[in-house]
Design an enzyme around this catalytic site. Structure first.
Site, PDB file in Angstrom:
ATOM      1  N   GLU A  46       1.263  -1.401   0.236  1.00 47.19           N
ATOM      2  CA  GLU A  46       0.140   0.780  -0.015  1.00 47.19           C
ATOM      3  C   GLU A  46       0.668   1.545   0.078  1.00 47.19           C
ATOM      4  O   GLU A  46       2.168   0.907   0.373  1.00 47.19           O
ATOM      5  CB  GLU A  46      -0.857  -0.024   1.067  1.00 47.19           C
ATOM      6  CG  GLU A  46      -1.834   0.730   1.295  1.00 47.19           C
ATOM      7  CD  GLU A  46      -2.421   1.477   2.902  1.00 47.19           C
ATOM      8  OE1 GLU A  46      -1.779   0.573   3.948  1.00 47.19           O
ATOM      9  OE2 GLU A  46      -3.851   1.879   3.098  1.00 47.19           O
ATOM     10  N   ASN A 106      -6.546   6.162  -2.130  1.00 48.07           N
ATOM     11  CA  ASN A 106      -5.956   5.125  -1.264  1.00 48.07           C
ATOM     12  C   ASN A 106      -5.942   3.821  -2.616  1.00 48.07           C
ATOM     13  O   ASN A 106      -7.330   3.053  -2.337  1.00 48.07           O
ATOM     14  CB  ASN A 106      -6.442   4.942   0.257  1.00 48.07           C
ATOM     15  CG  ASN A 106      -4.911   3.706   0.561  1.00 48.07           C
ATOM     16  OD1 ASN A 106      -4.377   3.594  -0.445  1.00 48.07           O
ATOM     17  ND2 ASN A 106      -4.848   3.715   1.645  1.00 48.07           N
ATOM     18  N   LYS A 123      -9.176   1.556  -2.119  1.00 44.79           N
ATOM     19  CA  LYS A 123      -9.564   1.376  -0.758  1.00 44.79           C
ATOM     20  C   LYS A 123     -10.603   1.491  -0.036  1.00 44.79           C
ATOM     21  O   LYS A 123     -11.330   2.704   0.021  1.00 44.79           O
ATOM     22  CB  LYS A 123      -8.256   1.466   0.604  1.00 44.79           C
ATOM     23  CG  LYS A 123      -8.371   1.378   1.535  1.00 44.79           C
ATOM     24  CD  LYS A 123      -7.585   1.465   2.918  1.00 44.79           C
ATOM     25  CE  LYS A 123      -7.435   1.662   3.794  1.00 44.79           C
ATOM     26  NZ  LYS A 123      -6.168   1.498   4.699  1.00 44.79           N
ATOM     27  N   GLU A 142      -5.993   8.215   7.817  1.00 41.49           N
ATOM     28  CA  GLU A 142      -6.928   8.156   6.612  1.00 41.49           C
ATOM     29  C   GLU A 142      -8.694   9.134   6.128  1.00 41.49           C
ATOM     30  O   GLU A 142      -8.976   8.980   5.240  1.00 41.49           O
ATOM     31  CB  GLU A 142      -6.607   5.951   6.173  1.00 41.49           C
ATOM     32  CG  GLU A 142      -5.314   6.067   5.851  1.00 41.49           C
ATOM     33  CD  GLU A 142      -5.367   4.904   5.444  1.00 41.49           C
ATOM     34  OE1 GLU A 142      -5.580   4.146   4.632  1.00 41.49           O
ATOM     35  OE2 GLU A 142      -5.220   3.707   6.235  1.00 41.49           O
ATOM     36  N   CYS A 168      -4.863  -3.201   2.731  1.00 38.04           N
ATOM     37  CA  CYS A 168      -4.822  -2.890   4.021  1.00 38.04           C
ATOM     38  C   CYS A 168      -5.663  -2.920   5.345  1.00 38.04           C
ATOM     39  O   CYS A 168      -5.792  -4.262   5.821  1.00 38.04           O
ATOM     40  CB  CYS A 168      -3.688  -1.160   4.485  1.00 38.04           C
ATOM     41  SG  CYS A 168      -3.145  -1.769   6.025  1.00 38.04           S
ATOM     42  N   ASN A 193      -0.055  -1.094   5.622  1.00 37.61           N
ATOM     43  CA  ASN A 193       1.220  -0.075   6.338  1.00 37.61           C
ATOM     44  C   ASN A 193       0.525  -0.027   7.771  1.00 37.61           C
ATOM     45  O   ASN A 193      -0.656   0.445   7.937  1.00 37.61           O
ATOM     46  CB  ASN A 193       1.624   1.425   5.819  1.00 37.61           C
ATOM     47  CG  ASN A 193       2.284   1.389   4.843  1.00 37.61           C
ATOM     48  OD1 ASN A 193       2.861   2.054   4.885  1.00 37.61           O
ATOM     49  ND2 ASN A 193       1.132   1.450   3.259  1.00 37.61           N
TER      50      ASN A 193
HETATM   51  N1  CDT Z   1      -3.123   1.273   6.147  1.00 39.95           N
HETATM   52  C1  CDT Z   1      -4.097   0.725   7.549  1.00 39.95           C
HETATM   53  O1  CDT Z   1      -4.847   0.425   6.574  1.00 39.95           O
HETATM   54  N2  CDT Z   1      -3.010   0.138   8.474  1.00 39.95           N
HETATM   55  C2  CDT Z   1      -4.403  -0.030   9.277  1.00 39.95           C
HETATM   56  C3  CDT Z   1      -4.318   0.435  11.209  1.00 39.95           C
HETATM   57  C4  CDT Z   1      -5.836   0.320  12.069  1.00 39.95           C
HETATM   58  S1  CDT Z   1      -4.776  -0.978  13.268  1.00 39.95           S
HETATM   59  C5  CDT Z   1      -5.264  -2.043  13.331  1.00 39.95           C
HETATM   60  C6  CDT Z   1      -4.953  -1.797   9.323  1.00 39.95           C
HETATM   61  O2  CDT Z   1      -5.730  -1.993   9.926  1.00 39.95           O
HETATM   62  O3  CDT Z   1      -3.684  -2.211   9.226  1.00 39.95           O
END
Ligand code: CDT
Length: 308
Positions: A46, A106, A123, A142, A168, A193
């Site tokens: 991502e 995204n 996303k 985000e 993600c 990420n």
């Molecule tokens: N980039 C991304 O979507 N990160 C989220 C962070 C949330 S932490 C549970 C993820 O779900 O990994």
């Protein structure tokens, strides 16, 4: 047998000051390594071209536009498309997309072995918050910088199989995989990420986050009898730790390859798309076993409504 040799190309950290050109050079080095190991498809994470910028608050969101790509391919990413085409290698990577009419998404793309973009996914599940949060030890904005995607979870027939993408946070939601599974998806490509700690709850650290990563991806693979390739951007970005743990998971839900570092790292695995058939014809033969008359709440209701 329908073998596709897949390279999960984990990226180590990208700092705020790193240029797109520097990042693309690293991606090209991974692509060269993937070629030398016979890869047919390379999958990057991502927001692969920049640092994970949603950790930085800016009052005027237009200031964040410098992290976004207005066209794809563009000058910075053209070398990726050219080299992938010359290698006859498919490719997927994520980036921040600014559309001609001013929308921010995204996004991930799927590029076939002739260098053509055959799939685009925006996303759906945007984690975090839209305003500066004093309670958090770092920001996850985000919801400030992106709109929820408008593509839905589509699968594409390409490269001899049926491929889908998600990004993600989407990987934590069973609905993601099931909507793809209902289109017969054989391989799901994911980039992520994931901060190594919860900014609100110190108790949740890297090992729990890696566990939840495996749990979500393995369940999604098994329950839909599909390969899943899940690729991290990892390591310490501008002082903030992201987990690694990139995975290739088979349609039985077993991990067949897992990253060992938090740097640029390649996992290459030969995936037989016909391995998806057994699960799709037995336990997860949706047409025979699903009972949709009992699933209505899933699409009718968003939050919890507990019994009186
Ligand atoms: N980039 C991304 O979507 N990160 C989220 C962070 C949330 S932490 C549970 C993820 O779900 O990994």
């Amino acid at each position: 047998m329908r073998l596709i040799n897949v390279a999960a190309a984990q990226l180590g950290p990208i700092q705020k000051g790193d240029t797109r050109d520097a990042v693309v050079s690293r991606m090209l080095a991974l692509m060269d390594g993937a070629k030398s190991r016979g890869a047919d498809l390379i999958v990057y994470p991502e927001l692969a071209l920049t640092t994970f910028f949603p950790r930085w608050y800016v009052e005027e969101t237009a200031e964040a536009d410098r992290w976004f790509e207005k066209t794809m391919p563009n000058e910075a990413t053209a070398p990726l498309f050219e080299r992938a085409r010359s290698y006859g290698m498919g490719m997927s990577f994520g980036y921040a997309e600014l559309t001609e009419d001013g929308h921010h998404f995204n996004t991930s793309i799927l590029v076939d072995q002739s260098g053509t973009i055959v799939g685009k996914y925006r996303k759906t599940h945007l984690p975090g918050h839209a305003e500066y949060s004093k309670e958090r030890s770092f920001q996850h904005l985000e919801k400030r910088y992106f709109e929820p995607g408008d593509t839905g979870f589509k699968a594409w027939r390409t490269m001899g199989g049926i491929f889908g993408m998600c990004i993600c946070n989407d990987r934590r939601w069973p609905e993601t995989y099931r909507v793809l599974g209902l289109q017969g998806v054989e391989m799901v490509l994911i980039g992520y990420n994931t901060p190594a700690v919860n900014p609100l709850r110190d108790a949740e650290g890297p090992s729990e986050r890696l566990f939840h990563n495996r749990l979500s991806v393995q369940a999604g693979a098994y329950q839909n009898s599909a390969w899943v390739v899940s690729v991290a951007k990892a390591g310490i970005e501008d002082g903030h730790h992201l987990i690694g743990g990139s995975l290739i998971v088979n349609p039985a839900g077993e991990i067949v390859a897992e990253a060992k570092t938090e740097g640029d790292e390649l996992l290459v695995h030969g995936c037989d798309l016909d391995d998806t058939v057994f699960g799709k014809k037995t336990v997860f033969d949706f047409a025979r076993h699903r009972r949709i008359e009992h699933y209505g709440l899933i699409s009718e209701q968003t939050g919890v409504i507990a019994p009186e």
